[in-house]
Design an enzyme around this catalytic site. Sequence first.
Site, PDB file in Angstrom:
ATOM      1  N   TYR A  32      -6.183   4.505   2.040  1.00  0.00           N
ATOM      2  CA  TYR A  32      -4.830   4.317   1.479  1.00  0.00           C
ATOM      3  C   TYR A  32      -4.884   3.428   0.231  1.00  0.00           C
ATOM      4  CZ  TYR A  32      -2.366   6.344   5.550  1.00  0.00           C
ATOM      5  OH  TYR A  32      -1.875   7.169   6.517  1.00  0.00           O
ATOM      6  N   SER A  33      -5.255   2.155   0.446  1.00  0.00           N
ATOM      7  CA  SER A  33      -5.190   1.172  -0.646  1.00  0.00           C
ATOM      8  C   SER A  33      -6.132   1.513  -1.790  1.00  0.00           C
ATOM      9  CB  SER A  33      -5.578  -0.215  -0.132  1.00  0.00           C
ATOM     10  OG  SER A  33      -4.633  -0.680   0.776  1.00  0.00           O
ATOM     11  N   GLU A  42       0.599   2.551  14.061  1.00  0.00           N
ATOM     12  CA  GLU A  42      -0.181   1.320  14.192  1.00  0.00           C
ATOM     13  C   GLU A  42       0.423   0.388  15.222  1.00  0.00           C
ATOM     14  OE1 GLU A  42      -2.128  -0.798  11.116  1.00  0.00           O
ATOM     15  OE2 GLU A  42      -1.739   0.765   9.641  1.00  0.00           O
TER      16      GLU A  42
END
Lengths: 384, 384, 395, 395
Positions: C130-131, C250
């Site tokens: 993602y990041s 999550e």
Amino acid sequence: MQFVHTDEQQLIRTSARDLLRSRAGPAQRRELLRQAPGYDLQLWRTFGELGWTGLAIPQAYGGAGLGWVELCLLAEEQGRALVASPFFATCALAAPLIAAGAAEEQRRALLPRIASGALRIACALSGSDGRPPPEGNAVVLAGRDTQLTLSGVSDFVIHGDSADLLLVLAHAPESPAELSVAVIPAAAPGVTIRPHTMLDLTRPMSRIELDAVRITRRDVLGEPGASGNAVQEALDLARVALASEALGGAEQVLEMTTAYVKERVQFGRPVGSFQAIKHRLADMMTAVEAAKSAAWYAACVADERPEELAEAAAIAKSYCCDAFFDCAASAIQLHGGIGFTWEHDAHLYFKRARATATLLGSPAWQRERLVRRFAAGESATPVF
Amino acid sequence: MQFVHTDEQQLIRTSARDLLRSRAGPAQRRELLRQAPGYDLQLWRTFGELGWTGLAIPQAYGGAGLGWVELCLLAEEQGRALVASPFFATCALAAPLIAAGAAEEQRRALLPRIASGALRIACALSGSDGRPPPEGNAVVLAGRDTQLTLSGVSDFVIHGDSADLLLVLAHAPESPAELSVAVIPAAAPGVTIRPHTMLDLTRPMSRIELDAVRITRRDVLGEPGASGNAVQEALDLARVALASEALGGAEQVLEMTTAYVKERVQFGRPVGSFQAIKHRLADMMTAVEAAKSAAWYAACVADERPEELAEAAAIAKSYCCDAFFDCAASAIQLHGGIGFTWEHDAHLYFKRARATATLLGSPAWQRERLVRRFAAGESATPVF
Amino acid sequence: MKLGFTAKEERLRAEAAAWLHAQLSGPFRDLRGLAKYSGELARRREWERALGAAGWSCIGWPEGYGGRGASLAEQVIFAEEYARAGAPGRLGYMGVELAGPTILACGTEAQKRRFLPPIARGEELWCQGYSEPNAGSDLASVRTRAVLRGPGSGKEWVVNGQKTWTSFAQFADWAFVLCRTEEGSRGHQGLSYLLIPMHQAGVTVRPIRQMTGGAEFNDTFFADARTAADNVVGAPGDGWKVAMATLSFERGVSTLAQQMSFANELRAILSAAEANGLIRDPEIRQRLAHAHIGLRLMRYSALRMLASAEAGRLSNEAYTYKIFWASWRKKLGVLALDVLGPRGEIAADAPYEWDLLPRLFLSSRADTIYGGTNQIQRNIIAERALGLPRESRPG
Amino acid sequence: MKLGFTAKEERLRAEAAAWLHAQLSGPFRDLRGLAKYSGELARRREWERALGAAGWSCIGWPEGYGGRGASLAEQVIFAEEYARAGAPGRLGYMGVELAGPTILACGTEAQKRRFLPPIARGEELWCQGYSEPNAGSDLASVRTRAVLRGPGSGKEWVVNGQKTWTSFAQFADWAFVLCRTEEGSRGHQGLSYLLIPMHQAGVTVRPIRQMTGGAEFNDTFFADARTAADNVVGAPGDGWKVAMATLSFERGVSTLAQQMSFANELRAILSAAEANGLIRDPEIRQRLAHAHIGLRLMRYSALRMLASAEAGRLSNEAYTYKIFWASWRKKLGVLALDVLGPRGEIAADAPYEWDLLPRLFLSSRADTIYGGTNQIQRNIIAERALGLPRESRPG
């Protein structure tokens, strides 16, 4: 009354900052941290040439004869630049201990060599649990006159692995209050030095084991068994220097973080334009300003009002160390992921902040000490 | 396992909220706080008619036979509406104390009258310093059989000035651990009741002086000298109810403040659009959600797992009270000047938060109690 | 409201406890108590396979994909027993808790058949992409590009860009990656959720050394990395929506497993305080109690989240859970070092190896950063849960 | 850097100490230790006049206007001795510290001659009219209007509107008031700084009861209130600039006097802890030490501010001082009640009268609100002192 640095003092600050910027930047630091002794020996020599090592040593002993205010400016700038250097151990701890506790002859033998930068001295004052000396002292000075021996263990000895001399705090057998300080060569027979890997990479420490190290009466500073007060005075002066270092570190992480949030863009704008970020930086600055007041005042007191030293040192040590830790923690947070990496400086400041707080009595320990003073009426609670 | 309120329980909540909204709004409260007894006697009668006063009392004693989960829903809603009412003292403290400590005959005499709303009972458990009972207990039960007397002082007696009966905690002469609970009419000869003006305007307290008040063996709950455990159990149940009240208060100040910052305009925009305000409200909500977990879990434990009650009560009392105080303090801050005025509700919540925290053991006291438990291995530190 | 379990649930508990006990006092004795994800790689892979073979890996999934169709209560029970048994941290975490549930919720039937069983068997490990260096808090500004190339049915995605903080990347077989697939798109638009095999020439993993001295995260570089055209979850361009679904996974049962390692840390602090006498210090006692309370409240909150999830709602405590535990653990780290005293600042080993508690002190500094910084969390709580006006954005 | 004082300064100290001692053990013995501004009105007025008559009221002002032309160091010395002597809080505060310095800095010669000497003699008391119900943090949105009316030289300002939180209004002779004097102006533009006599039919003062039970603040209503055309400080329309000058005078020597009352409060807490044995509680000890440290740091910071002011600069510590003391005092209030224990929650008297320490607990809640909330202070620090980008504003 002028509670502000003079032009001369500002000049010391400026030249220190310039020198450290060119000689002790992040790249140099990374290089040095990789190997023993963990600091730049060339830079240390330069400190000697510039007279920094003798800044607060009286002219009669070869120093510049300036005061603790000036020494603390150097400490603050070294804290800001995160310099690893024997300066603290030698000039801010060993030198005042010698000045306060040694006989004239010993002062004449040692202080000029400190002033010139020729000596690096490590102070073996703490016991195995690292409490502020003399608590937990575990070195015994036994025997009489020419037949003296030092035995025991001291730990958390800053730069113990690269010093020329050791100042060893010891107590008389079965009399913990009779404190003596002995000067011995680091290479003396019976001395074993075991370097640690410490949390704070910029201030290496060692464990020192003394196995019946033979010394003579002349190796003991001043009167044997009578060094308690000298140790306390030197420790408080050293605490003021540590507070100044912490202040410098806090200032630097504030500036570094301010610069970063102005540049770093997320959601199409500099993160420094978000109020949550701004307010956190405002809190950092509030702590930094109060830390300045604490450290600068304590340095003044060291020069002008010895009767206030214990209190001012406790205040400065506890407040500045807390402020440094909080600011360094905020710096990591506000840098985001990058602030958590090994390659970024933020963690080095954070670890130094923690270690500086621990050294010579934690902030909580200093506060307890303060309450003991004012609950005992030694300082009126009050302010004025 | 279903850690969520059932539809029936939700219904209790909804009807409580509706009733209190129409009968115990801010205007009514202002009116009531001006004069003794400091609460709405009509509303209290309605509690009785609705069966709230007997909600957690077994059917065999005229109650609804529901549990602490249901009673705590009422407490939460009363905390939310900041209701001044004898409910806590009578139903959440006196009733469980009678249930746990009284002989069957005494239960049959007292519980149905509580359930019907006919009795208001105040509990004189604390000493002059207000520490959690039985610490500091200063009432002595002397004599034998028909010749018993109660002497001493109890303070911080909630609604002591408007109760029908008093439950008085007393110890045997020179034996602080032999605890008894006596039931006496508030108007008994030798009883002097001195109402205080308290910080929290919604929970009046009195000091009660007992000057050789004559009672008989039948006025003592259960076995004389053997009420220690019953008192502890009742106190923990009462703490869970207080935690629920605190939770309700915290929820209400969060909602009130959220609504205010959406409306209040400064600098040309709702103040609730400023990140600093938003983040403070986010912190309030985080505390409120954790407080819900704490209070609801403790209420479940009160019904299902007596062996966990002491721990869950200590956790709920300390966490919910801290959360309420922090939220109420934030509410004042975020309302700005208006939140500091007498006419606004914010200070009433703030003061109730402080007083609720103090009652029956402060958050710090509860935490110390927790550590004693797990350091002694009574509860494994751990979670699972 | 009810804390107790049914007889059927208690039977599952007994079965799980028995199996875990047998494994962790038998063949996997060496893994007992290894909470962290690092170290013992080969053995941990074996452990994942053993869990899979016994059907314990993903008990909440449908039976057809390798699960047991267990209820949430049963999942809680298994998590509790897993924790109680001192079972190790799961190398399969990213597949079991994130990739799997996302595919289950948003994937095609073919994707479910292809990807879920190997996860459930402990055979394929996953990591998350993602990041990016310039997309930290602002996840929607990802720049990693993917384009469909090649003829007709042979089309595949060609991926270029850099992901960062990719934990597990060094041993993962697959990555789920947020990519920009529409040229010139901005923000949430034009992103796709791709599944990319890690073992190929176009993927390079470079560890990021952290302030702990360890390197649990990585930079992952995609240079003409390839994956089949079918390996997109949801429609191309719907990646943001799919990714947000993953983020909400999550929270849930896995939080109970996470609390297990927190409990270990607190237990170690308590032991240290008992050993050096600081357990008698009233201020340390208060802080230990605060820590204990926080841990309990996390557990109670997790139970509430599960009850809400069972009812199909995302309740308020789910919004606040991340900031609660992250702030809690950061305080725990400072408490740990305060209890250890000066000796806690001496490393266990050169060059920079740390025991559990100093490592907690260091690693907890990242808790309030990754997975959404505390600042981002507070924005989300304020705007989504409390309905406060959104931050005004410059045009 | 030097903490010591010159011989001349020490002479002033001796003189001040002698005078204060004589007064406060003689004619004004009853006022000793009365730190708060409330109560004993008539006697406090006498005290203001006595200070004035002896030339101690405004020693920093030029001699021509009733001062002594004292240096900042001398003002510090006087503040210290004033505090040490237990002299009472000053009813003249608003004139001495705010109105006077503003007129001195921005007023005409005629205004200085008219207004300064009566302040210095303790004859005219002042209050401040800035905040309005809808202009709290956002001071620039004041709506109180003033227009010049009447013929030629007989023109006067006619004022209409409401000010709030006007402390001292119930006994003040004059108010300095921020008014909108340009029809249709917005924000900082079009405001004027007017001096308005309080004793007239057009001015009504209504006390605001606070959560302390007391009523130290007021709503002040202006309904066709009048003041002479000359009674504007600075040019009409320059009111914002003049008002900001006043705000900066709030920091300085007067902070030392404020610290006096803080010290009294801390001393009372210490005494209470010594009396009930909580002085032996390690956690209370830590908090007492924190409080002591904070108080000392305020003093050191005040000394720094004065040194900077002497050099004509507004230094960084001046930005941070307000938030520092306000946050400090709020914590002190909680400490006070924690030390008192449950009995601290019982009022000294009906209907709702409180002793020093519970009053501190309550009143300190306003410290982080008035004079710029903590939120506003942080904005100012971030934007002005640190140079961070300004908050984006919607158009």
